[in-house]
Design a protein around this motif. Structure first.
Motif, PDB file in Angstrom:
ATOM      1  N   ASP A 148     -36.754  13.172  -1.664  1.00  8.60           N
ATOM      2  CA  ASP A 148     -35.690  12.224  -2.031  1.00  8.60           C
ATOM      3  C   ASP A 148     -34.433  12.578  -1.237  1.00  8.60           C
ATOM      4  O   ASP A 148     -33.458  13.122  -1.761  1.00  8.60           O
ATOM      5  N   GLU A 208     -34.566  16.938  -1.276  1.00  8.55           N
ATOM      6  CA  GLU A 208     -34.975  17.053  -2.685  1.00  8.55           C
ATOM      7  C   GLU A 208     -36.496  16.945  -2.761  1.00  8.55           C
ATOM      8  O   GLU A 208     -37.051  15.843  -2.677  1.00  8.55           O
ATOM      9  N   LYS A 214     -28.663   6.940  -1.750  1.00  7.22           N
ATOM     10  CA  LYS A 214     -30.091   7.264  -1.833  1.00  7.22           C
ATOM     11  C   LYS A 214     -30.939   6.280  -1.038  1.00  7.22           C
ATOM     12  O   LYS A 214     -32.168   6.372  -1.070  1.00  7.22           O
ATOM     13  N   GLU A 234     -39.932  16.519  -4.472  1.00 13.89           N
ATOM     14  CA  GLU A 234     -40.303  15.890  -5.743  1.00 13.89           C
ATOM     15  C   GLU A 234     -41.785  15.535  -5.770  1.00 13.89           C
ATOM     16  O   GLU A 234     -42.378  15.158  -4.757  1.00 13.89           O
ATOM     17  N   PHE A 282     -32.911   5.670 -11.212  1.00 11.15           N
ATOM     18  CA  PHE A 282     -32.390   4.827 -10.134  1.00 11.15           C
ATOM     19  C   PHE A 282     -33.576   4.448  -9.269  1.00 11.15           C
ATOM     20  O   PHE A 282     -34.722   4.807  -9.599  1.00 11.15           O
ATOM     21  N   VAL A 313     -36.123   9.595 -10.705  1.00 13.93           N
ATOM     22  CA  VAL A 313     -35.554  10.274 -11.868  1.00 13.93           C
ATOM     23  C   VAL A 313     -34.549  11.306 -11.380  1.00 13.93           C
ATOM     24  O   VAL A 313     -34.866  12.110 -10.488  1.00 13.93           O
TER      25      VAL A 313
HETATM   26 MG    MG Z   1     -34.108  13.160  -6.604  1.00 18.52          MG
END
Ligand code: MG
Length: 302
Positions: free
Chosen positions: A177, A146, A195, A148, A119, A85
Protein backbone atom coordinates in the motif's frame (compact mmCIF):
# COMPACT_ATOMS: atom_id res chain seq x y z
CA UNK A 1 -2.76 -23.83 -5.88
CA UNK A 2 -0.84 -20.75 -6.96
CA UNK A 3 -2.70 -18.75 -9.63
CA UNK A 4 -1.04 -15.96 -11.54
CA UNK A 5 -1.47 -13.73 -14.54
CA UNK A 6 1.47 -13.99 -16.93
CA UNK A 7 2.33 -12.75 -20.36
CA UNK A 8 1.77 -15.33 -23.05
CA UNK A 9 2.42 -14.41 -26.69
CA UNK A 10 2.30 -10.76 -25.67
CA UNK A 11 -1.04 -10.81 -23.83
CA UNK A 12 -1.91 -11.47 -20.18
CA UNK A 13 -3.24 -14.96 -19.49
CA UNK A 14 -4.25 -16.87 -16.37
CA UNK A 15 -1.64 -19.35 -15.25
CA UNK A 16 -0.82 -21.87 -12.57
CA UNK A 17 2.57 -21.86 -10.88
CA UNK A 18 3.37 -25.56 -10.67
CA UNK A 19 5.36 -27.26 -7.95
CA UNK A 20 8.47 -27.19 -10.12
CA UNK A 21 8.21 -23.36 -10.17
CA UNK A 22 7.17 -23.18 -13.78
CA UNK A 23 4.13 -21.38 -15.17
CA UNK A 24 1.51 -23.11 -17.31
CA UNK A 25 -1.57 -21.49 -18.81
CA UNK A 26 -4.88 -22.62 -17.34
CA UNK A 27 -6.28 -23.10 -20.84
CA UNK A 28 -3.46 -25.52 -21.69
CA UNK A 29 -3.82 -27.31 -18.35
CA UNK A 30 -7.48 -28.16 -18.70
CA UNK A 31 -7.04 -29.35 -22.24
CA UNK A 32 -8.99 -26.74 -24.12
CA UNK A 33 -12.15 -27.59 -22.18
CA UNK A 34 -12.50 -23.94 -21.25
CA UNK A 35 -11.82 -20.46 -22.49
CA UNK A 36 -11.23 -19.21 -18.95
CA UNK A 37 -8.14 -17.24 -19.72
CA UNK A 38 -8.20 -14.58 -17.05
CA UNK A 39 -8.13 -14.93 -13.30
CA UNK A 40 -11.45 -13.10 -12.86
CA UNK A 41 -13.08 -15.72 -15.11
CA UNK A 42 -11.60 -18.44 -12.93
CA UNK A 43 -13.17 -16.89 -9.85
CA UNK A 44 -16.56 -17.10 -11.51
CA UNK A 45 -16.07 -20.53 -13.08
CA UNK A 46 -17.29 -22.48 -10.08
CA UNK A 47 -15.99 -25.18 -7.79
CA UNK A 48 -16.13 -28.01 -10.34
CA UNK A 49 -13.85 -26.18 -12.73
CA UNK A 50 -11.48 -25.26 -9.94
CA UNK A 51 -11.30 -28.88 -8.83
CA UNK A 52 -10.37 -29.91 -12.37
CA UNK A 53 -7.79 -27.17 -12.52
CA UNK A 54 -6.39 -28.13 -9.12
CA UNK A 55 -6.03 -31.76 -10.22
CA UNK A 56 -4.32 -30.75 -13.44
CA UNK A 57 -2.04 -28.33 -11.58
CA UNK A 58 -0.95 -31.02 -9.16
CA UNK A 59 0.51 -33.08 -12.00
CA UNK A 60 1.74 -30.17 -14.09
CA UNK A 61 5.43 -29.85 -14.91
CA UNK A 62 7.64 -28.20 -17.45
CA UNK A 63 6.05 -24.82 -18.11
CA UNK A 64 7.88 -21.52 -18.46
CA UNK A 65 10.44 -21.16 -15.64
CA UNK A 66 9.30 -18.49 -13.19
CA UNK A 67 12.59 -16.66 -13.63
CA UNK A 68 11.81 -15.99 -17.29
CA UNK A 69 8.04 -15.51 -16.99
CA UNK A 70 6.70 -11.97 -17.01
CA UNK A 71 4.08 -11.80 -14.26
CA UNK A 72 1.35 -9.18 -13.99
CA UNK A 73 -0.71 -8.53 -10.86
CA UNK A 74 -2.85 -11.68 -10.30
CA UNK A 75 -5.95 -9.56 -11.02
CA UNK A 76 -4.38 -6.91 -13.28
CA UNK A 77 -7.43 -4.65 -13.40
CA UNK A 78 -9.78 -5.25 -10.44
CA UNK A 79 -13.50 -4.81 -11.17
CA UNK A 80 -13.59 -1.74 -8.93
CA UNK A 81 -11.64 -0.06 -6.14
CA UNK A 82 -9.63 -2.22 -3.76
CA UNK A 83 -10.90 -1.96 -0.17
CA UNK A 84 -8.19 -0.94 2.30
CA UNK A 85 -7.92 -1.01 6.07
CA UNK A 86 -5.96 1.59 8.05
CA UNK A 87 -4.48 1.16 11.53
CA UNK A 88 -4.94 -2.60 11.81
CA UNK A 89 -1.79 -3.39 13.79
CA UNK A 90 -1.57 -1.62 17.15
CA UNK A 91 2.20 -1.03 16.96
CA UNK A 92 1.72 0.71 13.61
CA UNK A 93 -1.05 2.86 15.12
CA UNK A 94 1.28 3.80 18.00
CA UNK A 95 4.26 4.61 15.75
CA UNK A 96 2.01 6.85 13.65
CA UNK A 97 0.66 8.60 16.72
CA UNK A 98 4.20 9.30 17.95
CA UNK A 99 5.35 10.58 14.55
CA UNK A 100 2.27 12.75 14.07
CA UNK A 101 2.76 14.13 17.57
CA UNK A 102 6.09 15.59 16.47
CA UNK A 103 4.64 17.60 13.61
CA UNK A 104 1.40 19.13 12.54
CA UNK A 105 -2.22 19.01 13.57
CA UNK A 106 -3.91 15.97 15.10
CA UNK A 107 -6.56 14.73 12.70
CA UNK A 108 -6.19 11.16 13.91
CA UNK A 109 -7.76 9.61 17.02
CA UNK A 110 -5.67 8.82 20.10
CA UNK A 111 -6.85 5.20 20.34
CA UNK A 112 -7.71 2.60 17.70
CA UNK A 113 -11.43 3.14 17.00
CA UNK A 114 -14.08 0.46 17.62
CA UNK A 115 -14.58 0.07 13.88
CA UNK A 116 -11.84 -0.35 11.26
CA UNK A 117 -10.70 2.70 9.29
CA UNK A 118 -11.60 2.02 5.64
CA UNK A 119 -10.58 3.68 2.39
CA UNK A 120 -10.06 2.53 -1.20
CA UNK A 121 -7.47 2.51 -3.96
CA UNK A 122 -8.71 2.74 -7.53
CA UNK A 123 -8.03 -0.07 -10.05
CA UNK A 124 -5.42 1.95 -11.96
CA UNK A 125 -3.14 1.94 -8.91
CA UNK A 126 -2.60 -1.83 -9.30
CA UNK A 127 0.66 -3.05 -10.82
CA UNK A 128 2.36 -6.43 -10.78
CA UNK A 129 5.68 -7.88 -9.62
CA UNK A 130 8.78 -6.04 -10.88
CA UNK A 131 6.67 -3.23 -12.38
CA UNK A 132 7.93 0.26 -11.60
CA UNK A 133 6.36 2.29 -8.82
CA UNK A 134 6.55 5.92 -9.87
CA UNK A 135 8.17 8.49 -7.63
CA UNK A 136 5.59 11.21 -6.90
CA UNK A 137 7.66 14.28 -7.85
CA UNK A 138 6.84 17.11 -8.39
CA UNK A 139 3.89 16.64 -6.02
CA UNK A 140 5.82 15.09 -3.16
CA UNK A 141 9.04 13.38 -2.14
CA UNK A 142 7.49 11.43 0.76
CA UNK A 143 7.04 7.98 -0.78
CA UNK A 144 6.44 5.23 1.78
CA UNK A 145 5.91 1.46 1.89
CA UNK A 146 3.25 -0.66 3.65
CA UNK A 147 3.43 -4.47 3.50
CA UNK A 148 -0.09 -5.95 3.62
CA UNK A 149 -1.88 -9.25 3.23
CA UNK A 150 -4.51 -9.01 0.47
CA UNK A 151 -7.69 -11.08 0.67
CA UNK A 152 -9.33 -12.00 -2.65
CA UNK A 153 -13.11 -12.51 -2.50
CA UNK A 154 -14.39 -15.52 -4.45
CA UNK A 155 -18.06 -15.66 -3.51
CA UNK A 156 -19.90 -12.36 -3.38
CA UNK A 157 -22.50 -11.31 -0.87
CA UNK A 158 -23.98 -8.54 1.24
CA UNK A 159 -24.17 -8.48 5.04
CA UNK A 160 -21.78 -11.43 5.31
CA UNK A 161 -21.53 -12.64 8.90
CA UNK A 162 -18.19 -13.20 10.59
CA UNK A 163 -19.10 -16.89 10.90
CA UNK A 164 -19.61 -17.21 7.14
CA UNK A 165 -16.87 -14.79 6.05
CA UNK A 166 -14.05 -17.23 5.37
CA UNK A 167 -16.21 -19.24 2.97
CA UNK A 168 -16.27 -16.12 0.74
CA UNK A 169 -12.47 -15.98 0.44
CA UNK A 170 -10.90 -17.29 -2.75
CA UNK A 171 -7.29 -16.75 -1.76
CA UNK A 172 -4.50 -14.44 -0.67
CA UNK A 173 -1.70 -12.41 -2.18
CA UNK A 174 0.87 -9.78 -1.14
CA UNK A 175 0.20 -6.07 -1.48
CA UNK A 176 2.25 -2.93 -0.97
CA UNK A 177 0.00 0.00 0.00
CA UNK A 178 2.42 2.63 -1.32
CA UNK A 179 1.58 5.97 0.28
CA UNK A 180 2.46 9.59 -0.41
CA UNK A 181 2.54 10.76 3.19
CA UNK A 182 2.26 14.53 3.03
CA UNK A 183 -0.45 14.33 0.35
CA UNK A 184 -2.26 11.68 2.44
CA UNK A 185 -2.71 14.20 5.26
CA UNK A 186 -3.49 17.19 3.08
CA UNK A 187 -7.13 16.53 2.22
CA UNK A 188 -9.25 17.00 5.30
CA UNK A 189 -8.27 13.70 6.89
CA UNK A 190 -9.43 11.73 3.82
CA UNK A 191 -6.51 9.54 2.73
CA UNK A 192 -7.81 8.87 -0.79
CA UNK A 193 -5.60 11.31 -2.71
CA UNK A 194 -2.29 10.33 -1.14
CA UNK A 195 -3.10 6.63 -1.55
CA UNK A 196 -4.14 6.81 -5.20
CA UNK A 197 -1.15 7.82 -7.29
CA UNK A 198 -0.85 5.62 -10.38
CA UNK A 199 1.23 2.44 -9.80
CA UNK A 200 0.93 2.75 -6.01
CA UNK A 201 -0.63 -0.65 -5.33
CA UNK A 202 1.77 -3.44 -6.32
CA UNK A 203 0.11 -6.85 -5.90
CA UNK A 204 1.33 -10.41 -6.38
CA UNK A 205 3.30 -12.39 -7.25
CA UNK A 206 0.32 -14.83 -7.34
CA UNK A 207 -2.82 -15.82 -5.45
CA UNK A 208 -2.49 -18.78 -3.10
CA UNK A 209 -5.94 -20.36 -2.91
CA UNK A 210 -7.64 -20.46 0.47
CA UNK A 211 -7.61 -24.27 0.70
CA UNK A 212 -3.81 -24.12 0.96
CA UNK A 213 -3.20 -21.21 3.32
CA UNK A 214 -4.31 -20.40 6.85
CA UNK A 215 -3.87 -16.61 7.02
CA UNK A 216 -4.20 -16.26 10.79
CA UNK A 217 -0.51 -16.30 11.77
CA UNK A 218 1.83 -15.62 8.84
CA UNK A 219 5.15 -13.77 8.93
CA UNK A 220 4.84 -10.45 7.05
CA UNK A 221 7.92 -8.40 6.18
CA UNK A 222 9.18 -5.59 4.00
CA UNK A 223 12.67 -4.72 2.82
CA UNK A 224 14.17 -1.73 1.03
CA UNK A 225 17.31 -2.51 -0.99
CA UNK A 226 17.55 -5.74 1.01
CA UNK A 227 17.42 -4.06 4.45
CA UNK A 228 14.57 -5.22 6.70
CA UNK A 229 11.98 -2.54 7.54
CA UNK A 230 8.83 -4.35 8.74
CA UNK A 231 8.76 -7.73 10.46
CA UNK A 232 5.56 -8.88 12.12
CA UNK A 233 2.88 -11.57 12.00
CA UNK A 234 -0.70 -11.45 10.78
CA UNK A 235 -1.91 -12.67 14.18
CA UNK A 236 -1.34 -9.13 15.43
CA UNK A 237 -4.14 -7.69 13.27
CA UNK A 238 -6.57 -5.76 15.48
CA UNK A 239 -9.57 -6.53 13.26
CA UNK A 240 -9.26 -10.09 11.90
CA UNK A 241 -10.25 -11.08 8.38
CA UNK A 242 -13.82 -12.26 9.25
CA UNK A 243 -14.57 -8.95 10.97
CA UNK A 244 -13.15 -6.99 8.02
CA UNK A 245 -15.31 -8.91 5.54
CA UNK A 246 -18.37 -8.36 7.75
CA UNK A 247 -17.66 -4.62 8.00
CA UNK A 248 -16.93 -4.05 4.31
CA UNK A 249 -19.96 -6.10 3.18
CA UNK A 250 -22.39 -4.39 5.57
CA UNK A 251 -24.98 -2.89 3.23
CA UNK A 252 -22.49 -3.17 0.33
CA UNK A 253 -22.50 -6.25 -1.86
CA UNK A 254 -19.06 -7.76 -2.31
CA UNK A 255 -18.30 -9.12 -5.78
CA UNK A 256 -16.09 -11.99 -6.86
CA UNK A 257 -12.69 -10.45 -7.52
CA UNK A 258 -13.03 -7.74 -4.90
CA UNK A 259 -9.97 -7.43 -2.74
CA UNK A 260 -9.40 -6.21 0.81
CA UNK A 261 -5.90 -5.23 1.90
CA UNK A 262 -5.73 -5.74 5.62
CA UNK A 263 -3.43 -3.06 7.03
CA UNK A 264 0.27 -2.79 7.70
CA UNK A 265 2.45 -3.54 10.72
CA UNK A 266 4.96 -1.18 12.35
CA UNK A 267 8.14 -0.14 10.55
CA UNK A 268 6.90 2.21 7.84
CA UNK A 269 9.19 5.00 6.69
CA UNK A 270 7.56 8.18 7.99
CA UNK A 271 7.48 6.90 11.57
CA UNK A 272 11.17 5.91 11.68
CA UNK A 273 13.79 8.02 13.45
CA UNK A 274 14.84 9.82 11.36
CA UNK A 275 12.03 9.39 8.82
CA UNK A 276 12.95 7.41 5.70
CA UNK A 277 11.33 7.60 2.30
CA UNK A 278 11.76 5.67 -0.94
CA UNK A 279 13.98 7.18 -3.63
CA UNK A 280 14.36 6.63 -7.35
CA UNK A 281 16.52 3.52 -7.83
CA UNK A 282 15.35 1.80 -4.62
CA UNK A 283 13.86 -1.70 -4.69
CA UNK A 284 11.06 -2.42 -2.23
CA UNK A 285 9.95 -5.93 -1.28
CA UNK A 286 6.96 -7.38 0.57
CA UNK A 287 7.25 -10.98 1.72
CA UNK A 288 4.45 -13.02 3.27
CA UNK A 289 5.02 -16.54 4.57
CA UNK A 290 3.30 -19.14 2.42
CA UNK A 291 2.77 -16.71 -0.48
CA UNK A 292 6.08 -15.31 -1.72
CA UNK A 293 7.96 -12.09 -2.45
CA UNK A 294 6.56 -9.04 -4.25
CA UNK A 295 9.42 -6.86 -5.51
CA UNK A 296 9.18 -3.45 -7.21
CA UNK A 297 11.70 -0.80 -8.30
CA UNK A 298 11.08 2.90 -7.75
CA UNK A 299 11.39 4.89 -10.98
CA UNK A 300 11.17 8.54 -11.92
CA UNK A 301 8.72 9.64 -14.56
CA UNK A 302 10.63 10.56 -17.69
MG1 MG B 1 -2.17 0.51 4.39
Amino acid sequence: MRLCTFEQRGVPAAGVVARDDTVLSTVDLVGGATDEDDVLDLLLAGEEFLTDLRNAARKARGGIPLASAKLHAPIPRPPRNVFCVGWNYSEHFEEGKQARGQSGPQLAPQEIPQFPALFTKNPATVVGPDAPVFFPAPHSEQLDWEAELAVVIGKGGRDITEAAAMSHVFGYTCANDISVRDVQRRHGGQWFKGKNFDTHLPMGPWIVTADELDPSDLAIRSRVNGAGKQDSRTKFMVFKIPRLIAEVSAGCELWPGDMIITGTPAGVGFARTPPEFLKVGDVVEVEIEGIGVLRNPIKGRS
